[in-house]
Scaffold this active site. Structure first.
Site, PDB file in Angstrom:
ATOM      1  N   LEU A  30      14.855 -24.230  27.345  1.00 32.10           N
ATOM      2  CA  LEU A  30      15.623 -23.763  28.506  1.00 32.10           C
ATOM      3  C   LEU A  30      15.661 -24.813  29.622  1.00 32.10           C
ATOM      4  O   LEU A  30      14.676 -25.488  29.893  1.00 32.10           O
ATOM      5  CB  LEU A  30      15.016 -22.464  29.043  1.00 32.10           C
ATOM      6  CG  LEU A  30      14.932 -21.302  28.038  1.00 32.10           C
ATOM      7  CD1 LEU A  30      14.330 -20.071  28.700  1.00 32.10           C
ATOM      8  CD2 LEU A  30      16.303 -20.976  27.438  1.00 32.10           C
ATOM      9  N   HIS A  31      16.828 -24.910  30.255  1.00 37.94           N
ATOM     10  CA  HIS A  31      17.016 -25.819  31.392  1.00 37.94           C
ATOM     11  C   HIS A  31      17.744 -25.056  32.493  1.00 37.94           C
ATOM     12  O   HIS A  31      18.005 -23.853  32.344  1.00 37.94           O
ATOM     13  CB  HIS A  31      17.777 -27.076  30.948  1.00 37.94           C
ATOM     14  CG  HIS A  31      19.044 -26.779  30.178  1.00 37.94           C
ATOM     15  ND1 HIS A  31      20.117 -26.131  30.747  1.00 37.94           N
ATOM     16  CD2 HIS A  31      19.394 -27.014  28.895  1.00 37.94           C
ATOM     17  CE1 HIS A  31      21.082 -26.006  29.852  1.00 37.94           C
ATOM     18  NE2 HIS A  31      20.660 -26.520  28.705  1.00 37.94           N
ATOM     19  N   GLN A  32      18.094 -25.777  33.564  1.00 38.91           N
ATOM     20  CA  GLN A  32      18.709 -25.092  34.718  1.00 38.91           C
ATOM     21  C   GLN A  32      20.027 -24.404  34.359  1.00 38.91           C
ATOM     22  O   GLN A  32      20.422 -23.447  35.024  1.00 38.91           O
ATOM     23  CB  GLN A  32      18.944 -26.079  35.870  1.00 38.91           C
ATOM     24  CG  GLN A  32      17.669 -26.560  36.549  1.00 38.91           C
ATOM     25  CD  GLN A  32      16.876 -25.424  37.199  1.00 38.91           C
ATOM     26  OE1 GLN A  32      17.441 -24.406  37.624  1.00 38.91           O
ATOM     27  NE2 GLN A  32      15.566 -25.571  37.270  1.00 38.91           N
ATOM     28  N   HIS A  34      20.623 -22.680  31.551  1.00 38.83           N
ATOM     29  CA  HIS A  34      20.201 -21.357  31.083  1.00 38.83           C
ATOM     30  C   HIS A  34      19.676 -20.521  32.258  1.00 38.83           C
ATOM     31  O   HIS A  34      19.974 -19.333  32.363  1.00 38.83           O
ATOM     32  CB  HIS A  34      19.060 -21.484  30.067  1.00 38.83           C
ATOM     33  CG  HIS A  34      19.395 -22.243  28.825  1.00 38.83           C
ATOM     34  ND1 HIS A  34      18.835 -23.459  28.538  1.00 38.83           N
ATOM     35  CD2 HIS A  34      20.222 -21.961  27.787  1.00 38.83           C
ATOM     36  CE1 HIS A  34      19.282 -23.901  27.368  1.00 38.83           C
ATOM     37  NE2 HIS A  34      20.138 -23.011  26.893  1.00 38.83           N
ATOM     38  N   GLN A  58      25.026 -21.388  12.395  1.00 40.84           N
ATOM     39  CA  GLN A  58      26.002 -22.149  13.178  1.00 40.84           C
ATOM     40  C   GLN A  58      25.802 -23.657  13.067  1.00 40.84           C
ATOM     41  O   GLN A  58      26.554 -24.428  13.653  1.00 40.84           O
ATOM     42  CB  GLN A  58      26.001 -21.710  14.640  1.00 40.84           C
ATOM     43  CG  GLN A  58      24.780 -22.110  15.441  1.00 40.84           C
ATOM     44  CD  GLN A  58      24.792 -21.484  16.814  1.00 40.84           C
ATOM     45  OE1 GLN A  58      24.683 -20.263  16.970  1.00 40.84           O
ATOM     46  NE2 GLN A  58      24.956 -22.305  17.834  1.00 40.84           N
ATOM     47  N   GLY A 144      27.851 -19.656  29.083  1.00 42.58           N
ATOM     48  CA  GLY A 144      28.235 -20.807  29.902  1.00 42.58           C
ATOM     49  C   GLY A 144      29.638 -21.309  29.566  1.00 42.58           C
ATOM     50  O   GLY A 144      30.031 -21.334  28.398  1.00 42.58           O
ATOM     51  N   LYS A 146      30.291 -24.245  29.693  1.00 41.29           N
ATOM     52  CA  LYS A 146      30.044 -25.526  29.015  1.00 41.29           C
ATOM     53  C   LYS A 146      30.539 -25.458  27.570  1.00 41.29           C
ATOM     54  O   LYS A 146      31.109 -26.394  27.044  1.00 41.29           O
ATOM     55  CB  LYS A 146      28.551 -25.820  29.059  1.00 41.29           C
ATOM     56  CG  LYS A 146      28.096 -26.848  28.069  1.00 41.29           C
ATOM     57  CD  LYS A 146      27.450 -27.997  28.760  1.00 41.29           C
ATOM     58  CE  LYS A 146      27.122 -29.144  27.864  1.00 41.29           C
ATOM     59  NZ  LYS A 146      26.612 -28.802  26.561  1.00 41.29           N
ATOM     60  N   SER A 183      20.296 -28.761  26.027  1.00 39.71           N
ATOM     61  CA  SER A 183      18.985 -28.925  25.374  1.00 39.71           C
ATOM     62  C   SER A 183      18.962 -30.227  24.595  1.00 39.71           C
ATOM     63  O   SER A 183      17.911 -30.828  24.395  1.00 39.71           O
ATOM     64  CB  SER A 183      18.713 -27.750  24.435  1.00 39.71           C
ATOM     65  OG  SER A 183      18.830 -26.546  25.148  1.00 39.71           O
ATOM     66  N   ARG A 184      20.130 -30.673  24.138  1.00 34.92           N
ATOM     67  CA  ARG A 184      20.196 -31.900  23.341  1.00 34.92           C
ATOM     68  C   ARG A 184      20.058 -33.171  24.191  1.00 34.92           C
ATOM     69  O   ARG A 184      19.903 -34.250  23.636  1.00 34.92           O
ATOM     70  CB  ARG A 184      21.497 -31.935  22.526  1.00 34.92           C
ATOM     71  CG  ARG A 184      21.509 -30.907  21.402  1.00 34.92           C
ATOM     72  CD  ARG A 184      22.694 -31.089  20.469  1.00 34.92           C
ATOM     73  NE  ARG A 184      22.587 -30.266  19.288  1.00 34.92           N
ATOM     74  CZ  ARG A 184      23.237 -29.110  19.093  1.00 34.92           C
ATOM     75  NH1 ARG A 184      24.042 -28.634  20.043  1.00 34.92           N
ATOM     76  NH2 ARG A 184      23.084 -28.428  17.974  1.00 34.92           N
TER      77      ARG A 184
HETATM   78  P1  AMP Z   1      22.328 -22.719  23.974  1.00 36.73           P
HETATM   79  O1  AMP Z   1      20.867 -22.476  24.164  1.00 36.73           O
HETATM   80  O2  AMP Z   1      22.714 -24.155  23.982  1.00 36.73           O
HETATM   81  O3  AMP Z   1      22.895 -21.935  22.812  1.00 36.73           O
HETATM   82  O4  AMP Z   1      23.035 -22.113  25.269  1.00 36.73           O
HETATM   83  C1  AMP Z   1      22.864 -20.784  25.649  1.00 36.73           C
HETATM   84  C2  AMP Z   1      23.853 -20.457  26.722  1.00 36.73           C
HETATM   85  O5  AMP Z   1      23.658 -21.303  27.838  1.00 36.73           O
HETATM   86  C3  AMP Z   1      25.316 -20.653  26.267  1.00 36.73           C
HETATM   87  O6  AMP Z   1      26.107 -19.580  26.768  1.00 36.73           O
HETATM   88  C4  AMP Z   1      25.672 -21.957  26.899  1.00 36.73           C
HETATM   89  O7  AMP Z   1      27.054 -22.094  27.156  1.00 36.73           O
HETATM   90  C5  AMP Z   1      24.893 -21.893  28.201  1.00 36.73           C
HETATM   91  N1  AMP Z   1      24.685 -23.227  28.748  1.00 36.73           N
HETATM   92  C6  AMP Z   1      24.175 -24.308  28.102  1.00 36.73           C
HETATM   93  N2  AMP Z   1      24.192 -25.382  28.906  1.00 36.73           N
HETATM   94  C7  AMP Z   1      24.728 -24.979  30.084  1.00 36.73           C
HETATM   95  C8  AMP Z   1      25.023 -25.629  31.318  1.00 36.73           C
HETATM   96  N3  AMP Z   1      24.769 -26.918  31.522  1.00 36.73           N
HETATM   97  N4  AMP Z   1      25.579 -24.898  32.309  1.00 36.73           N
HETATM   98  C9  AMP Z   1      25.844 -23.580  32.123  1.00 36.73           C
HETATM   99  N5  AMP Z   1      25.600 -22.913  30.982  1.00 36.73           N
HETATM  100  C10 AMP Z   1      25.051 -23.598  29.982  1.00 36.73           C
END
Ligand code: AMP
Length: 273
Positions: A30-32, A34, A58, A144, A146, A183-184
């Site tokens: 998790l980052h800002q 999330h 996926q 997001g 994103k 996260s990457r």
């Molecule tokens: P993930 O853990 O990458 O599957 O992301 C989980 C959720 O966090 C998804 O809805 C992403 O679109 C959202 N997310 C990831 N990175 C960001 C970001 N930089 N800004 C806003 N939402 C994000």
């Protein structure tokens, strides 16, 4: 904060909830970005459930499923401090069965852009999101911008399968230099991070061009590709918000999208205009 490890525990927990439930599905690390989704959910719902599940369906062969960053202890602390009510961390066997129907995302929007490079990726995304929405029966679920194409396909699934959850799009969170959080990003060396900044810079260039009155898609894409030349560009595209090709930008109805590799790390970013 409750830690729910099985679908049974989640279902039992959900049955105790009387008021609005917000849900934030994630793959962890998790980052800002999330955290902003989590905070939005907490301020708008009585209860917030976060899931951490690295969804195997996926990922394509050769992608980073087995090496995807795992920061479970840190994630736990982040959720606790944010005020999350329940964290759902299922195993693969809890979520997937030997024989089960599959979801196929609409071809038109799932085999272009991300889907062209990652065939069947969105089928896997929809499959897991459908399961998670059915399990949580969330009032609101937060995604997001994103992952713009993912967001669009989830909104489409929720609408067409009559799922009783409101999908809430959330703004892209960036670091102080403009790099969209992901996260990457942990895969990037300092030098690669520096190079990766050209992705958000290319979006800024597009924005400046539009402010000057340039709305021709090809002209803007050309300007963007100059700054992205040091990266391995996968696509630079400008579409309408239904992900259909356009020649001229329609303000308030378009998205500028970029995917590029920096070293071996694949990054995506976009701007809603
Ligand atoms: P993930 O853990 O990458 O599957 O992301 C989980 C959720 O966090 C998804 O809805 C992403 O679109 C959202 N997310 C990831 N990175 C960001 C970001 N930089 N800004 C806003 N939402 C994000």
């Amino acid at each position: 904060m409750k830690i729910l490890q099985t679908t049974e525990e989640l279902i039992n927990y959900r049955k105790t909830l009387k008021q609005d439930t917000g849900f934030v599905p994630t793959m962890g690390a998790l980052h800002q970005g999330h955290i902003s989704l989590i905070k939005t959910s907490i301020s708008n719902n009585q209860n917030t459930i976060v899931s951490i599940f690295v969804n195997p369906t996926q990922f394509l062969e050769g992608e980073d499923f087995t090496t995807y960053p795992n920061r479970y202890q840190a994630d736990l602390k982040i959720c606790e401090l944010a005020g999350v009510d329940a964290l759902f961390i299922p195993n693969i066997d809890d979520i997937y069965f030997k024989n089960e129907p599959s979801i196929i995302a609409p071809m038109k929007q799932s085999y272009i852009l991300e889907g062209e490079r990652r065939p069947k990726h969105f089928d896997g995304v929809l499959q897991v999101v459908l399961k998670l929405l059915n399990l949580t029966k969330a009032t609101n679920a937060y995604f997001g911008k994103k992952d713009a194409q993912q967001l669009f396909l989830i909104q489409n699934m929720v609408k067409t399968l009559f799922i009783d959850t409101n999908i809430v799009p959330c703004e892209i969170i960036r670091d102080e230099n403009g790099l969209a959080l992901s996260s990457r990003n942990t895969y990037l060396s300092d030098a690669e991070k520096q190079k990766a900044l050209n992705i958000s810079k290319s979006l800024k260039i597009a924005s400046k061009e539009m402010i000057k009155g340039e709305l021709n898609v090809e002209v803007i894409k050309e300007k963007m590709s100059e700054i992205l030349s040091e990266l391995q560009i996968e696509y630079i595209e400008i579409t309408n918000r239904k992900f259909e090709k356009i020649e001229k930008i329609i303000l308030k109805d378009s998205i500028v999208l970029v995917a590029a590799k920096v070293g071996t790390t694949r990054l995506i970013d976009n701007m809603w205009v």
